[in-house]
Structure formats: C-alpha cells, structure tokens
Design an enzyme around this catalytic site. Sequence first.
Site, PDB file in Angstrom:
ATOM      1  N   ASP A   8       0.857  -1.180   0.000  1.00  0.00           N
ATOM      2  CA  ASP A   8       0.000   0.000   0.000  1.00  0.00           C
ATOM      3  C   ASP A   8       0.900   1.239   0.000  1.00  0.00           C
ATOM      4  O   ASP A   8       2.135   1.137  -0.128  1.00  0.00           O
ATOM      5  CB  ASP A   8      -1.034  -0.051   1.142  1.00  0.00           C
ATOM      6  N   CYS A  66       2.883  -3.117   3.986  1.00  0.00           N
ATOM      7  CA  CYS A  66       2.069  -1.940   4.289  1.00  0.00           C
ATOM      8  C   CYS A  66       2.828  -1.160   5.366  1.00  0.00           C
ATOM      9  O   CYS A  66       3.994  -1.449   5.634  1.00  0.00           O
ATOM     10  CB  CYS A  66       0.639  -2.308   4.698  1.00  0.00           C
ATOM     11  N   GLY A  67       2.198  -0.182   5.971  1.00  0.00           N
ATOM     12  CA  GLY A  67       2.915   0.658   6.931  1.00  0.00           C
ATOM     13  C   GLY A  67       3.518  -0.154   8.060  1.00  0.00           C
ATOM     14  O   GLY A  67       4.699  -0.021   8.384  1.00  0.00           O
ATOM     15  N   THR A  68       2.700  -0.995   8.661  1.00  0.00           N
ATOM     16  CA  THR A  68       3.168  -1.831   9.770  1.00  0.00           C
ATOM     17  C   THR A  68       3.425  -3.276   9.364  1.00  0.00           C
ATOM     18  O   THR A  68       4.070  -4.016  10.107  1.00  0.00           O
ATOM     19  CB  THR A  68       2.102  -1.874  10.887  1.00  0.00           C
ATOM     20  N   GLY A  71      -1.835  -5.039   8.894  1.00  0.00           N
ATOM     21  CA  GLY A  71      -3.110  -5.148   8.168  1.00  0.00           C
ATOM     22  C   GLY A  71      -3.008  -6.056   6.965  1.00  0.00           C
ATOM     23  O   GLY A  71      -3.881  -6.905   6.735  1.00  0.00           O
ATOM     24  N   HIS A  99       9.775 -23.842   9.597  1.00  0.00           N
ATOM     25  CA  HIS A  99       8.724 -24.460  10.407  1.00  0.00           C
ATOM     26  C   HIS A  99       7.318 -24.266   9.843  1.00  0.00           C
ATOM     27  O   HIS A  99       6.468 -25.142  10.011  1.00  0.00           O
ATOM     28  CB  HIS A  99       8.742 -23.893  11.836  1.00  0.00           C
ATOM     29  N   HIS A 134       7.059 -30.650  11.250  1.00  0.00           N
ATOM     30  CA  HIS A 134       6.484 -29.356  10.876  1.00  0.00           C
ATOM     31  C   HIS A 134       5.428 -29.512   9.781  1.00  0.00           C
ATOM     32  O   HIS A 134       4.488 -28.737   9.708  1.00  0.00           O
ATOM     33  CB  HIS A 134       7.587 -28.396  10.442  1.00  0.00           C
TER      34      HIS A 134
END
Length: 147
Positions: A8, A66-68, A71, A99, A134
């Site tokens: 984004d 995205c920014g973080t 989201g 894993h 796994h």
Amino acid sequence: MKITIGSDHGAVELKEEVKKVLAEFDGVEVKDVGTFGKESVDYPDIAEKVCADVVSGESERGIVLCGTGLGISIAANKIKGIRCALCNDVYSAKKSREHNNANVLAMGGRVLGFGPAGEIVRAWLTTEFEGGRHERRVNKIMALENK
Ligand code: RB5
C-alpha cells in the site's frame, strides 16, 4: 522462482528496495502489482492481488508490504492457501520458512529500515521448509480453513 510483490502507500519505498534485493538472485522473476504512488489505497486489495497469484500458482511466493505489515498480513491470511508471516527480524524469517512453510512474507515500511528488510528478504528466500513434524503442523493449519 516467480514472486509477486505488492504494497500500500505506506511501503512504496520499501517495495522498491525489496525489488533491488530480489534482483540479486538469479532465476527470481518479480511481478509488481502496485501500488506505485503515494495516493492512499486499501491494503486488503493489494493482499488479494498478490495472494491470487500465489494460490493460482502463477507465482511460487508473495511479498506484501504496508505501513506496519499488520493489516496486509491479516488480510493475506484470510485467503485460502496462504501462510503469510509478518517478519521484523531475520530469525523469524528463517523460522517462517523452516517451520511454517510461509508462502507469503509481510513487512512494515514504517517499521523496518531498508538494510534489515533486505536481510529478512534474503533469509526468507534462501531458507527451505524442514518438513517432518512441521509438515504435520502445517497440514493442521491448512485444515483449519475447512472447519
Ligand atoms: C495505512 O495508513 C496503514 O494503516 C497501513 O499501511 C497499515 O499499517 C495497516 O496495517
């Protein structure tokens, strides 16, 4: 290996940096589904575009930004067949492959510097799934999609 990448507006610069890192690898083909400018877009739309390529098999892996990273990773993990790992460090990136067999990597453009993000991408690309116990756990994750 073909990789679809998207971000984004919160990670457009990081996307360009990640593409430079991907260009270091012979045999890695990159498809960029945007966004390409600073105009605000909705990260679930980008997650959907990237993950559609992974689910269809057009791309083996995806990278969503995205920014973080939060989201877009949450959105990606709503899509059947996707195992998206939000990684802010190299150890997590390696483990997400060994894993969890993560097929999509998420990162935050407002969280990570370009240097650490590049190291995360390199680790994520070059680490293989370990299988074994796994595999059983990953199969259980995927079975949750049908419950
Ligand atoms: C967009 O402003 C921001 O909310 C988005 O990039 C991301 O951080 C959301 O999780």
